[in-house]
Design a protein around this motif. Structure first.
Motif, PDB file in Angstrom:
ATOM      1  N   GLU A   1       0.959  -1.064   0.465  1.00  0.00           N
ATOM      2  CA  GLU A   1       0.004   0.557   0.142  1.00  0.00           C
ATOM      3  C   GLU A   1       0.804   1.200   0.414  1.00  0.00           C
TER       4      GLU A   1
ATOM      5  N   ASP B   1      -6.721  -1.894   6.271  1.00  0.00           N
ATOM      6  CA  ASP B   1      -7.979  -2.682   5.643  1.00  0.00           C
ATOM      7  C   ASP B   1      -8.774  -3.350   6.793  1.00  0.00           C
TER       8      ASP B   1
ATOM      9  N   ARG C   1      -9.581  -1.618   1.184  1.00  0.00           N
ATOM     10  CA  ARG C   1      -7.913  -1.757   0.822  1.00  0.00           C
ATOM     11  C   ARG C   1      -8.561   0.010   1.403  1.00  0.00           C
TER      12      ARG C   1
END
Length: 184
Positions: free
Chosen positions: A61, A140, A152
């Protein structure tokens, strides 16, 4: 009577500056890591099972956030005397093992963790380009075990911040190990 729920984060709260030593030997401040569209400051450590469960997802991420001009930094806030698995040497190993693409710094005095009112590891603070807090939620919806197709939340929130300067009104708090505070 309608149910009222306070926001997860104090929207607009300004990010405190810092100067912390990274595992690469450099000192980082907010201006060094600030992205043109926002900044993610995340408090993590090496030993916490919650962090260990999400670390590879966090690294992925972080890469996605960096690609959209969001700066990222991870701060290790624990007292290393109470938690030797979070030593600076162990931090270097942990960052290398997981391929961090962002600075990993140590908060030896814990002053930064206190200034941010950090509670646990992981603890996410998503700021807009004006250093105003817009996200204080979780990575998440997978929690400890990755779930295929899980929402997410951090990515979606920070994309919204990058696009509009504002985070989502509804946020679910992160959960993790409490910070190991110094007793002095």
């Amino acid at each position: 009577m309608a149910l009222a729920q306070p926001p997860i984060c104090e929207f607009g709260w300004k990010a405190p500056d810092f100067a912390l030593k990274g595992v690469d030997g450099k000192t980082y401040s907010l201006k060094h890591v600030r992205g043109p569209k926002g900044t993610l400051v995340v408090f993590i450590c090496n030993h916490c099972p919650y962090v260990r469960a999400i670390i590879d997802r966090l690294v992925e991420e972080a890469k996605a956030l960096q690609a959209m001009d969001i700066g990222v930094i991870a701060i290790m806030p624990n007292d290393t005397k109470l938690s030797p698995g979070d030593s600076f040497a162990a931090m270097k190993d942990f960052a290398g093992e997981h391929g961090f693409t962002f600075p990993y710094v140590i908060d030896e005095t814990q002053a930064v963790a206190r200034a941010y009112d950090a509670v646990c590891t992981p603890d996410f603070f998503g700021f807009n380009a004006k250093d105003e807090l817009q996200y204080r939620g979780r990575l998440d919806e997978s929690k400890m075990t990755a779930v295929k197709g899980a929402r997410r939340e951090l990515y979606e929130a920070m994309k919204l911040v990058a696009d509009t300067g504002h985070g989502p009104k509804e946020q679910i708090p992160s959960m993790g190990c409490s910070i190991k505070w110094r007793s002095d």
